[in-house]
Design a protein around this motif. Sequence first.
Motif, mmCIF file in Angstrom:
data_model
loop_
_atom_site.group_PDB
_atom_site.id
_atom_site.type_symbol
_atom_site.label_atom_id
_atom_site.label_comp_id
_atom_site.label_asym_id
_atom_site.label_seq_id
_atom_site.Cartn_x
_atom_site.Cartn_y
_atom_site.Cartn_z
ATOM 1 N N ILE A 310 0.864 -1.178 0.000
ATOM 2 C CA ILE A 310 0.000 0.000 0.000
ATOM 3 C C ILE A 310 0.900 1.227 0.000
ATOM 4 N N VAL A 311 0.761 2.043 -1.030
ATOM 5 C CA VAL A 311 1.632 3.198 -1.213
ATOM 6 C C VAL A 311 0.823 4.478 -1.014
ATOM 7 N N LEU A 312 1.377 5.387 -0.222
ATOM 8 C CA LEU A 312 0.783 6.704 -0.037
ATOM 9 C C LEU A 312 1.491 7.691 -0.961
ATOM 10 N N PHE A 313 0.708 8.290 -1.865
ATOM 11 C CA PHE A 313 1.236 9.288 -2.792
ATOM 12 C C PHE A 313 0.773 10.677 -2.365
ATOM 13 N N ARG A 314 1.673 11.639 -2.491
ATOM 14 C CA ARG A 314 1.318 13.054 -2.366
ATOM 15 C C ARG A 314 1.892 13.780 -3.572
ATOM 16 N N ASP A 315 1.048 14.522 -4.246
ATOM 17 C CA ASP A 315 1.451 15.209 -5.477
ATOM 18 C C ASP A 315 2.062 14.217 -6.469
ATOM 19 N N ARG A 316 1.449 13.013 -6.498
ATOM 20 C CA ARG A 316 1.832 11.931 -7.427
ATOM 21 C C ARG A 316 3.210 11.328 -7.117
ATOM 22 N N GLN A 317 3.769 11.622 -5.965
ATOM 23 C CA GLN A 317 5.065 11.079 -5.552
ATOM 24 C C GLN A 317 4.863 10.191 -4.323
ATOM 25 N N GLU A 318 5.533 9.039 -4.296
ATOM 26 C CA GLU A 318 5.451 8.175 -3.121
ATOM 27 C C GLU A 318 6.103 8.844 -1.921
ATOM 28 N N VAL A 319 5.384 8.835 -0.799
ATOM 29 C CA VAL A 319 5.953 9.382 0.442
ATOM 30 C C VAL A 319 6.042 8.315 1.535
ATOM 31 N N ALA A 320 5.313 7.204 1.391
ATOM 32 C CA ALA A 320 5.369 6.125 2.383
ATOM 33 C C ALA A 320 4.772 4.872 1.776
ATOM 34 N N ARG A 321 5.195 3.715 2.292
ATOM 35 C CA ARG A 321 4.606 2.455 1.817
ATOM 36 C C ARG A 321 4.529 1.442 2.945
ATOM 37 N N TYR A 322 3.618 0.497 2.771
ATOM 38 C CA TYR A 322 3.388 -0.580 3.743
ATOM 39 C C TYR A 322 3.350 -1.875 2.949
ATOM 40 N N THR A 323 4.327 -2.753 3.155
ATOM 41 C CA THR A 323 4.407 -4.008 2.407
ATOM 42 C C THR A 323 4.086 -5.186 3.314
ATOM 43 N N GLY A 324 3.233 -6.077 2.840
ATOM 44 C CA GLY A 324 2.763 -7.201 3.647
ATOM 45 C C GLY A 324 1.534 -6.793 4.445
ATOM 46 N N TYR A 325 1.051 -7.705 5.272
ATOM 47 C CA TYR A 325 -0.124 -7.387 6.092
ATOM 48 C C TYR A 325 -0.004 -8.104 7.427
ATOM 49 N N GLN A 326 -0.032 -7.328 8.501
ATOM 50 C CA GLN A 326 0.118 -7.882 9.850
ATOM 51 C C GLN A 326 -1.106 -7.585 10.716
ATOM 52 N N GLY A 327 -2.232 -7.376 10.059
ATOM 53 C CA GLY A 327 -3.453 -7.128 10.808
ATOM 54 C C GLY A 327 -3.927 -5.690 10.667
ATOM 55 N N ALA A 328 -5.255 -5.498 10.851
ATOM 56 C CA ALA A 328 -5.862 -4.190 10.653
ATOM 57 C C ALA A 328 -5.299 -3.141 11.606
ATOM 58 N N GLN A 329 -5.105 -3.518 12.861
ATOM 59 C CA GLN A 329 -4.621 -2.553 13.854
ATOM 60 C C GLN A 329 -3.219 -2.069 13.490
#
Length: 342
Positions: A310-329
Motif C-alpha cells: 500500500i503506497v501513499l502518494f502526495r502530489d503523485r510522488q510516493e511518500v510512504a509504503r506498507y508491504t505485507g499485512y500484519q493485521g488491521a490494527q
Amino acid sequence: MNTMWYRAFWSLLTISILVIAVGVLLKLPQLMEKSANPSLNKAAVGPDTPYIVLGMGCFWGAEKRMQALTGVLDVEAGYAGGDILNPSYETLHDTEASIQAGKAVKNHAEVVKVYYDSRQTTLEQVLIRFWESHNPTQGNRQGNDIGSNYRSAVFYRTDEERQWAEKTRAIYQANLKTAGIAAPITSEIASLRNYTSAEAYHQDYLEKNPLGYCGLGGTGVAYFDPDMPVRTENPHSTQVAAAEQNWQQIKLNAKEQLIAFESVECGYCKQFDKEVLSAWKNPISIVSTNLTIPPDGWKLSQALFATPTIVLFRDRQEVARYTGYQGAQHFRKWLGDAALSN
C-alpha cells in the motif's frame, strides 16, 4: 430409559452434523479456489504426459500461477539447471553463498515442472502464461528474492521446446518495448539437467498455507502476438495500454492518494480487503489494483516486490509504503503515522 437414550442419540447426531456443516462452510472458499482450474488432476499425469520446466523466482507463487491455466494437469516444485546432483532447499542457499565468495559453480534455480494436457492447451499457451506471470528482465532475482537460484529460466528437453521458448521470448521482448520497458529479457533458455523434485512441504505450498509469501508477479504487460488469433482465455495480466485506460477511468486524488497493489494469488491481499478495505472510513481515498505499475506520471520511490503493498502518494510522488499485512490494527497505526508525516 429407551426414550432418554433415543433423545441423546439424536442430539449427538444433530450436533455432529452441525459441526461437519460448519467445517465444510469454513473450508468452502479454499475448496472453491482449489477447483478454479477444473483441469488439475494429478492422477491423469502419466509417463507420456508433456511438461516443461520453468524458473520464475520463488516456486510457491510460480506453482500457484501456473496451476491456474486451463489445461494444466499438475505443477511440481523442484530444482534444476545447476551442477550439483540431488540438491535440496538448503543446498541452493549454501551454493549461492559459495558463488558470492568466488567459487566457480552453477547454482540450481527454483523451478516448477508444468504438466499439461495437449488436448486442452499447448506449449505456446503455457509459455505465454510463464512470460506474463513474472518479470523476466531482472537477472538473478525476482522481486525481493535475490540470487541466481531465483533466476528466470526455461529448461527444454527437445529442439521444438527450445524453438518455442526462443520465439515467445522474442515476441514478449517486443511487447515490453512497445509498453515502454527497455530492459532486455534475461531468462536463461537451456537444456534441462539435474532436475530434482523439491521437498514435500514445498509442494502445493500456497494451497496448504494460503497466507504464505507470494511475490508481486508479472510486469503488467500482456503477451501479444500479432500473427496469433485473439485468445479466448483472459491473460493473467493486463496490457499497459489497457492499464492506462483503466487508470483513466478511476478517480484519483493527485494531492493525496493511497494505492493498494495486490495480486489474485495473494492470501494476505484477500485478508487486507476483508478486514480493512471493506470497512474503509479514512478520509484519504484508497484504490486497489492487480497492476504492477502506478498511473502515468505517478512515481514510486523504489520498485514493488511483494503484495500487498500500500503506497501513499502526495502530489503523485510516493511518500510512504506498507508491504505485507500484519493485521488491521498494525496497518491503521502505520497509516496514522504516515498521514502525519511531511
